[in-house]
Each structure stands twice: as structure tokens, then as C-alpha cells.
Scaffold this motif. Structure first.
Motif, PDB file in Angstrom:
ATOM      1  N   GLN A  15      31.153   6.986  -6.378  1.00 34.19           N
ATOM      2  CA  GLN A  15      30.090   7.292  -7.312  1.00 34.19           C
ATOM      3  C   GLN A  15      30.216   5.993  -8.243  1.00 34.19           C
ATOM      4  O   GLN A  15      29.357   5.505  -8.567  1.00 34.19           O
ATOM      5  N   CYS A  16      31.318   5.912  -8.942  1.00 31.60           N
ATOM      6  CA  CYS A  16      31.284   4.718 -10.016  1.00 31.60           C
ATOM      7  C   CYS A  16      32.126   3.576  -9.347  1.00 31.60           C
ATOM      8  O   CYS A  16      31.938   2.549  -9.992  1.00 31.60           O
ATOM      9  N   GLY A  17      32.505   3.618  -7.960  1.00 31.77           N
ATOM     10  CA  GLY A  17      32.976   2.234  -7.461  1.00 31.77           C
ATOM     11  C   GLY A  17      34.515   1.869  -7.902  1.00 31.77           C
ATOM     12  O   GLY A  17      35.026   0.725  -7.517  1.00 31.77           O
ATOM     13  N   LYS A  18      35.326   2.771  -8.649  1.00 27.76           N
ATOM     14  CA  LYS A  18      36.533   2.493  -9.045  1.00 27.76           C
ATOM     15  C   LYS A  18      37.467   2.611  -8.160  1.00 27.76           C
ATOM     16  O   LYS A  18      37.392   3.479  -7.312  1.00 27.76           O
ATOM     17  N   ARG A  71      39.843  12.516  -4.877  1.00 25.82           N
ATOM     18  CA  ARG A  71      39.680  13.687  -4.305  1.00 25.82           C
ATOM     19  C   ARG A  71      38.763  13.750  -3.315  1.00 25.82           C
ATOM     20  O   ARG A  71      37.731  12.958  -3.538  1.00 25.82           O
ATOM     21  N   GLU A  72      38.630  14.185  -2.246  1.00 29.98           N
ATOM     22  CA  GLU A  72      37.784  14.140  -1.024  1.00 29.98           C
ATOM     23  C   GLU A  72      36.918  15.394  -0.965  1.00 29.98           C
ATOM     24  O   GLU A  72      37.435  16.476  -0.935  1.00 29.98           O
ATOM     25  N   CYS A 121      36.718   9.708  -7.753  1.00 30.05           N
ATOM     26  CA  CYS A 121      37.912   9.751  -8.462  1.00 30.05           C
ATOM     27  C   CYS A 121      37.919  10.941  -9.515  1.00 30.05           C
ATOM     28  O   CYS A 121      36.994  11.747  -9.434  1.00 30.05           O
ATOM     29  N   LEU A 122      38.951  11.111 -10.314  1.00 29.77           N
ATOM     30  CA  LEU A 122      39.045  12.524 -11.046  1.00 29.77           C
ATOM     31  C   LEU A 122      37.944  12.605 -11.860  1.00 29.77           C
ATOM     32  O   LEU A 122      37.395  13.699 -12.150  1.00 29.77           O
ATOM     33  N   LYS A 146      33.015  15.828 -12.910  1.00 29.51           N
ATOM     34  CA  LYS A 146      31.511  16.011 -13.203  1.00 29.51           C
ATOM     35  C   LYS A 146      30.780  16.465 -12.149  1.00 29.51           C
ATOM     36  O   LYS A 146      29.539  16.789 -12.413  1.00 29.51           O
ATOM     37  N   SER A 147      31.244  16.632 -10.832  1.00 24.40           N
ATOM     38  CA  SER A 147      30.373  17.178  -9.959  1.00 24.40           C
ATOM     39  C   SER A 147      30.514  18.772 -10.015  1.00 24.40           C
ATOM     40  O   SER A 147      30.955  19.494 -10.875  1.00 24.40           O
TER      41      SER A 147
END
Length: 360
Positions: free
Chosen positions: A196-199, A207-208, A216-217, A222-223
């Protein structure tokens, strides 16, 4: 045993021979307060004079009465004459070990002699050995690996085995740090980015998810995946909704005994959940009749709390419920049948008191 030079001088003195001849050597002894006269040998502990013909103990350039040559801790003679000196005081082996000797980190026994201090502990030289090949490390040196003491050869072998434990599924290189497991296979974390953020991801902060892939966390929080209020990890199987939060089933526990509820009844109080036993112990009502904490349902009547079994007529002991008609007498319930047997004057007085209580 030859007498020391100081005692020989005392025996050869004219005054000693003269008084020994007349049998008054005892009167020639120095006083206990003043100490021995000049030139007379004294005990190294009590500082009292040493009799020339009495038994003596010589140790480290000093002379002692046999009764004075004892352990400074237990005041007992030294077994077999063996003692340990520390800061000018002599101790038997047992008391010296109890007071000053360190304990070996391997065998737990007291260390008398050479002490190896390493890894924050003390060791016998023979006990300080490699955890794999058991070779002594006192002279050869050692390395620490996973909380164990290893020789240099075993340390290198262990490091190589640990590097071969994980092979990146993408680049096939060895993984020295914590691997990022994707699809059940270990990977270097720098091969992946948040979808989502590309970090760039790290092994402990990724997390998968089946729908969004690797996150990322912050993006994962936020999901739509619920987060357990206890462990702050996603709840992917059974979920418990309580206290306005989501929980893993095994993490939703009593705030007092910390036992999971597993679907059983719980009681809420000030934002915390309690099992029935501890809720009653901490916050439960006390029965007016038996003075015990009410464990089950509570009967509230006459401005008091009662156990179901204790709420009964105070005259005939007939069990009552809130559906039964009863009258308060002496702050206790009385059934209608017993009330009818009361004298007329008493019933009038009770009605008058009841009206006064309602009017107030």
C-alpha cells in the motif's frame, strides 16, 4: 618442641629462677589489664603472657594459646590445623566458604583457589569448559553464542550452521538476521515492500494478508483486519467482541485470575472483565441473612440484598419470592399467613408505620 627465643630468655632470667625456686612464680605473673611485661612473649589474639612450660601454637610469625587459635566466625578449633586467612583474620574452611568463597556457575560448589570470572559468573577452572566439545576454556579463550560458552572452533562452526539455517527463497543467500517468512518460505526482508505505501519491510514489522498481500504495521492496522486488544496482533480466526474491543479467544481473560473465559459468562466492571467467582468476591452483594457474598441471583427487597435460599418468612421460614405478598416486621419479611395471626393492635401499628414511610 623447643621454646621460642623470648621464652628461653624468660626461663634463663635470674628473677624467674629465683621465684621458681621459692614456688611463687604465680605471683610474678603480669596483671590481665596491664598486659605482659617487657620482653615477655604474648598471645597474638588475647595479648596475655605465654607461660614458658604451657603448650603453644605458632602460626605466621605469631604465638597463640591453644584456646585462642580458633576460627574468627564459629570460635571452634581448626580441623587438622587447616585455616584460611582473610583481612588479618583466620577462618575454618566451612566459614570461609560461606562468607567469602564464590559459587561455581557450573557445579554450584564453593570455589577454593583459583577463580575464573567470565560471562558475569565465577567458575572452577575445570568447570569452565566449552558447551559442545567440553574442552577447558581458562587458557584458550571463548566466545558467547546463544547464551553458551564455546571455544573458538565450536563458535565458528555454530555461526556457520546458524547462517545455513535460513536460505533466502529468492536470492538463495544465507540470512544472518531474522527472516521474513512469505508463503511459508524464508526471505530477506529487503526484497519486499508494503503493497500500500511502498515502504521497505522488516521481518518484525510486516503482516501477510490474503487480500492485500504484505503490509507494514501502520497499513495493516488501518485495514479491516481486527486487532486483538491484548497482544496487538491481527485476529484471523475466532474473535471475541467484548468491552468495546476485539480479542483472541485465548486472550480474553479475567482481570484477576487471568483465566480465559472460552465463551463462559463474564461480568464487566470499570472497563475490565471478571469471572463470576472473582467478581462476587470483589464487588458482589452480601446477603443480609447469612452475611456471605451472594454467588448467584440476588433478591433485592426491603432495601437489602438476599440469597434466594435466605429470603424467607422470619416466622415460619417459608421461602418467599418477589411475587409473594409479605410485610416488613423488625426489618425482616413476614409472609401474609403469619401476618394475619398478629394481634390487631400490632397490625394497626405496622400499617401506620408503613404509611409514614411512604409519605416520607
Amino acid at each position: 618442641m623447643a621454646a621460642p627465643p623470648q621464652l628461653q630468655e624468660l626461663e634463663n632470667s635470674l628473677l624467674y629462677r629465683r621465684r621458681h625456686k621459692h614456688g611463687d612464680v604465680a605471683e610474678a605473673r603480669p596483671s590481665l589489664v596491664g598486659g605482659p611485661p617487657p620482653g615477655c612473649a604474648a598471645c597474638g589474639l588475647c595479648s596475655q603472657p605465654l607461660e614458658p612450660a604451657s603448650p603453644l601454637v605458632a602460626s605466621m610469625g605469631q604465638l597463640f594459646h591453644p584456646r585462642c587459635f580458633v576460627c574468627a566466625q564459629c570460635f571452634q578449633p581448626f580441623p587438622d590445623g587447616l585455616f584460611y586467612e582473610f583481612e588479618g583474620r583466620r577462618y575454618c574452611e566451612h566459614d570461609f566458604q560461606m562468607l567469602f568463597a564464590p559459587c561455581c556457575g557450573e557445579c554450584g560448589e564453593f570455589i577454593a583457589g583459583r577463580v575464573i570470572r567470565a560471562a558475569g559468573r565465577a567458575w572452577h577452572p575445570a568447570c569452565f569448559s566449552c558447551c559442545r566439545c567440553h574442552s577447558t576454556l581458562a587458557e584458550a579463550g571463548f566466545v558467547r553464542s546463544d547464551g553458551r560458552n564455546l571455544c573458538h572452533a565450536c563458535g565458528e562452526e555454530h555461526r556457520w550452521q546458524r547462517s545455513q539455517r535460513f536460505r533466502c527463497h529468492r536470492c538463495h543467500g544465507s540470512i544472518d538476521e531474522e527472516p521474513l517468512v512469505v508463503g511459508g518460505d524464508p526471505h530477506h526482508a529487503h526484497h519486499f515492500n508494503c503493497s500500500q505505501c511502498g515502504k521497505e519491510l522488516s521481518a518484525g514489522a510486516a503482516r501477510e494478508t490474503p487480500a492485500a498481500g504484505l503490509l507494514c504495521l501502520p497499513c495493516h492496522d488501518k485495514s479491516a483486519v481486527p486487532i486483538c486488544a491484548a497482544c496487538r496482533r491481527p485476529v484471523e480466526e475466532r474473535i471475541v467482541n467484548a468491552l468495546g474491543k476485539q480479542w483472541h479467544v485465548e486472550h480474553f481473560v479475567c482481570a484477576r485470575c487471568e483465566k480465559p473465559f472460552f465463551g463462559t459468562r463474564h461480568y464487566e466492571r470499570r472497563g475490565l472483565a471478571y469471572c463470576e467467582t472473582h467478581y462476587n468476591q470483589m464487588f458482589g452483594d452480601v446477603c443480609y441473612h447469612c452475611n456471605h457474598v451472594i454467588g448467584g441471583d440476588v433478591v433485592s427487597a426491603l432495601n437489602k440484598a438476599w440469597c434466594i435460599s435466605c429470603f424467607c418468612c422470619s416466622t415460619c421460614s417459608t421461602r418467599l419470592t418477589l411475587k409473594n405478598r409479605f410485610v416488613e416486621f423488625d426489618m425482616k419479611p413476614v409472609c401474609k399467613r403469619c401476618y394475619e395471626k398478629f394481634p390487631l393492635e400490632m397490625k394497626k401499628r405496622l400499617k401506620r408505620l408503613s404509611r409514614m414511610a411512604v409519605s416520607k
